[in-house]
Design a protein around this motif. Sequence first.
Motif, short mmCIF file in Angstrom:
data_model
loop_
_atom_site.label_atom_id
_atom_site.label_comp_id
_atom_site.label_asym_id
_atom_site.label_seq_id
_atom_site.Cartn_x
_atom_site.Cartn_y
_atom_site.Cartn_z
N ASP A 18 0.83 -1.21 0.00
CA ASP A 18 0.00 0.00 0.00
C ASP A 18 0.86 1.25 0.00
N ASP A 19 0.35 2.29 -0.66
CA ASP A 19 0.99 3.61 -0.60
C ASP A 19 0.62 4.26 0.73
N SER A 79 5.50 6.74 -1.72
CA SER A 79 4.99 6.76 -3.09
C SER A 79 5.56 7.96 -3.84
N SER A 81 3.49 9.16 -6.42
CA SER A 81 2.28 9.49 -7.17
C SER A 81 1.57 10.70 -6.57
N TYR A 105 -2.96 13.32 -5.23
CA TYR A 105 -2.44 11.95 -5.20
C TYR A 105 -3.22 11.11 -6.20
N GLN A 107 -4.01 7.28 -7.36
CA GLN A 107 -3.95 5.92 -6.86
C GLN A 107 -4.24 4.95 -7.99
N THR A 110 -7.30 0.11 -5.58
CA THR A 110 -8.02 0.36 -4.33
C THR A 110 -7.61 -0.68 -3.31
#
Length: 135
Positions: A18-19, A79, A81, A105, A107, A110
């Motif tokens: 996960d970010d 991250s 992003s 951000y 993503q 999910t």
Amino acid sequence: YKEYFSILENLISSRPNDDLLLFGDFNLPNLNKASLNANLNLSSPEAIFLENLSFLNLFQINTIFNSYSSMLDLILSNSNSYSISLNKDSIVPVHNYHPPINVRYSQSYTPSPLYFSEETYDWHKGDYNIISLVQ
């Protein structure tokens, strides 16, 4: 910061894909100078903070300085992003120590929900005079 980074390490290890974007007022005004200082005291709060960031593969990504050329509001992430910018249309009065920041951000997936609960007590708000009368 030892307990703080221990909690973060547990979170990251439980969700390694996960970010993470973590926002906070860390009150480390010398952090940006510390990261450039080769003569940094290795026991200073800034050095300990930077060492823990490195250990967890996190980066401080906020680039917006406050009116005093310091950065108290940090954004930690693993991250790339994101984009950060100064918010020029703040809906509240701008605080000299905490400028309004825009974070964008993106993503790519999910993640599953993260559930966390902790029960705490606020002993400072108790009216102990009234409580002692109840006995």
